[in-house]
Design a protein around this motif. Structure first.
Motif, mmCIF file in Angstrom:
data_model
loop_
_atom_site.group_PDB
_atom_site.id
_atom_site.type_symbol
_atom_site.label_atom_id
_atom_site.label_comp_id
_atom_site.label_asym_id
_atom_site.label_seq_id
_atom_site.Cartn_x
_atom_site.Cartn_y
_atom_site.Cartn_z
ATOM 1 N N UNK A 57 -11.620 14.391 1.150
ATOM 2 C CA UNK A 57 -10.193 14.334 1.473
ATOM 3 C C UNK A 57 -9.356 14.963 0.369
ATOM 4 N N UNK A 58 -9.734 14.716 -0.875
ATOM 5 C CA UNK A 58 -9.009 15.316 -2.000
ATOM 6 C C UNK A 58 -9.113 16.838 -1.930
ATOM 7 N N UNK A 63 2.419 30.782 -9.039
ATOM 8 C CA UNK A 63 2.911 30.115 -10.245
ATOM 9 C C UNK A 63 2.489 28.662 -10.338
ATOM 10 N N UNK A 64 1.699 28.180 -9.382
ATOM 11 C CA UNK A 64 1.395 26.754 -9.327
ATOM 12 C C UNK A 64 -0.030 26.431 -9.764
ATOM 13 N N UNK A 65 -0.179 25.189 -10.235
ATOM 14 C CA UNK A 65 -1.482 24.573 -10.466
ATOM 15 C C UNK A 65 -1.423 23.174 -9.875
ATOM 16 N N UNK A 66 -2.481 22.757 -9.208
ATOM 17 C CA UNK A 66 -2.545 21.428 -8.621
ATOM 18 C C UNK A 66 -3.524 20.557 -9.396
ATOM 19 N N UNK A 67 -3.072 19.352 -9.701
ATOM 20 C CA UNK A 67 -3.891 18.358 -10.373
ATOM 21 C C UNK A 67 -3.856 17.071 -9.551
ATOM 22 N N UNK A 68 -4.814 16.207 -9.760
ATOM 23 C CA UNK A 68 -4.815 14.900 -9.125
ATOM 24 C C UNK A 68 -5.291 13.866 -10.134
ATOM 25 N N UNK A 84 0.712 2.663 -7.641
ATOM 26 C CA UNK A 84 -0.136 1.957 -6.688
ATOM 27 C C UNK A 84 -1.027 2.856 -5.839
ATOM 28 N N UNK A 85 -0.678 4.107 -5.688
ATOM 29 C CA UNK A 85 -1.476 5.001 -4.847
ATOM 30 C C UNK A 85 -2.831 5.258 -5.498
ATOM 31 N N UNK A 86 -3.895 5.313 -4.711
ATOM 32 C CA UNK A 86 -5.206 5.601 -5.296
ATOM 33 C C UNK A 86 -5.323 7.025 -5.827
ATOM 34 N N UNK A 87 -4.450 7.903 -5.324
ATOM 35 C CA UNK A 87 -4.458 9.305 -5.763
ATOM 36 C C UNK A 87 -3.020 9.763 -5.958
ATOM 37 N N UNK A 88 -2.761 10.409 -7.078
ATOM 38 C CA UNK A 88 -1.457 11.016 -7.322
ATOM 39 C C UNK A 88 -1.670 12.501 -7.590
ATOM 40 N N UNK A 89 -1.190 13.323 -6.685
ATOM 41 C CA UNK A 89 -1.258 14.774 -6.874
ATOM 42 C C UNK A 89 -0.060 15.213 -7.707
ATOM 43 N N UNK A 90 -0.319 15.998 -8.734
ATOM 44 C CA UNK A 90 0.742 16.541 -9.577
ATOM 45 C C UNK A 90 0.824 18.043 -9.341
#
Length: 227
Positions: free
Chosen positions: A72-73, A101-106, A146-152
């Motif tokens: 899912x991630x 210009x973006x980078x995705x992290x979790x 509280x979320x199990x996953x936080x996308x930055x």
């Protein structure tokens, strides 16, 4: 010792301390990822229509604590920045001049993940739970903690400046919006809830995640199974 000499020594000491802090922060910002994982091939034939996903999308702020599977991630990452045309490297979200210009992290309870569009992979770094820290930097919004996953979603407008000059920041912000909406709609198709958090201290959040200095977090996206 004369007063002038004492003041000079204090000033020198303060300068050394500031320099050491800056050096320490710079080193922390460049902390390497240690492992790399190839993600499962993204699903491009889901059963939820685009229209249905748009209709159902709502901000969700309460989540069950269960961790999200890596599949899912990976699907969420792909929706935001995945390569959808291998022939030219074009991605799922538009970018000015295709300069990206973006980078995705979790962030999970135990790791920080960084998405690598080429090859649909993630690199990971084991970490203490950074969600409480991100929550504190996002005006204490409970969903972030509280979320199990936080996308930055992090932006580096410098990648656009040579071509677009003073409009680079604007174009980077637009790109953040494109990618984020893709992620939100993808979450719906996976039966997940999500919410966007823009009230975040980007520079401090970036340092907390030990990101490269050129990258600043613009958006946080808490994701999980709705409570």
């Amino acid at each position: 010792m004369k007063r002038r000499e004492v003041l000079a020594m204090l000033a020198a000491s303060a300068l050394v301390e500031v320099t050491e802090v800056a050096t320490s922060e710079a080193q922390a910002a460049q902390a390497p990822f240690t492992d790399e994982v190839e993600l499962a091939k993204p699903n491009t034939t889901g059963s939820v229509t685009l229209e249905d996903a748009i209709q159902r999308r709502r901000s969700v702020r309460s989540f069950k604590p269960e961790p999200l599977p890596i599949e899912s991630i990976g699907q969420l990452f792909w929706a935001g920045q995945g390569i959808t045309n291998p022939d030219n490297g074009r991605r799922a979200a538009p970018s000015a001049g295709a300069l990206y210009a973006l980078e995705l992290y979790a962030v999970t309870a135990t790791q920080v993940l960084h998405y690598l569009p080429q090859g649909h992979r993630v690199e990971t770094r084991d970490s203490a739970d950074l969600r409480p820290k991100l929550r504190s930097l996002a005006v204490d919004q409970a969903s972030v903690g509280n979320a199990p996953l936080v996308i930055a979603v992090a932006a580096d407008p410098g990648r656009l400046k040579q071509r677009y000059g003073g409009r680079a920041n604007l174009y980077a912000d637009l790109e953040v919006g494109h990618a984020t909406q893709n992620i939100l709609l993808q979450a719906v198709t996976l039966g997940l809830g999500a919410v966007t958090v823009g009230a975040v201290d980007g520079p401090k959040a970036s340092r907390a995640l030990k990101l490269p200095q050129a990258q600043t977090i613009v958006y946080l996206i808490p994701v999980g199974v709705p409570a």
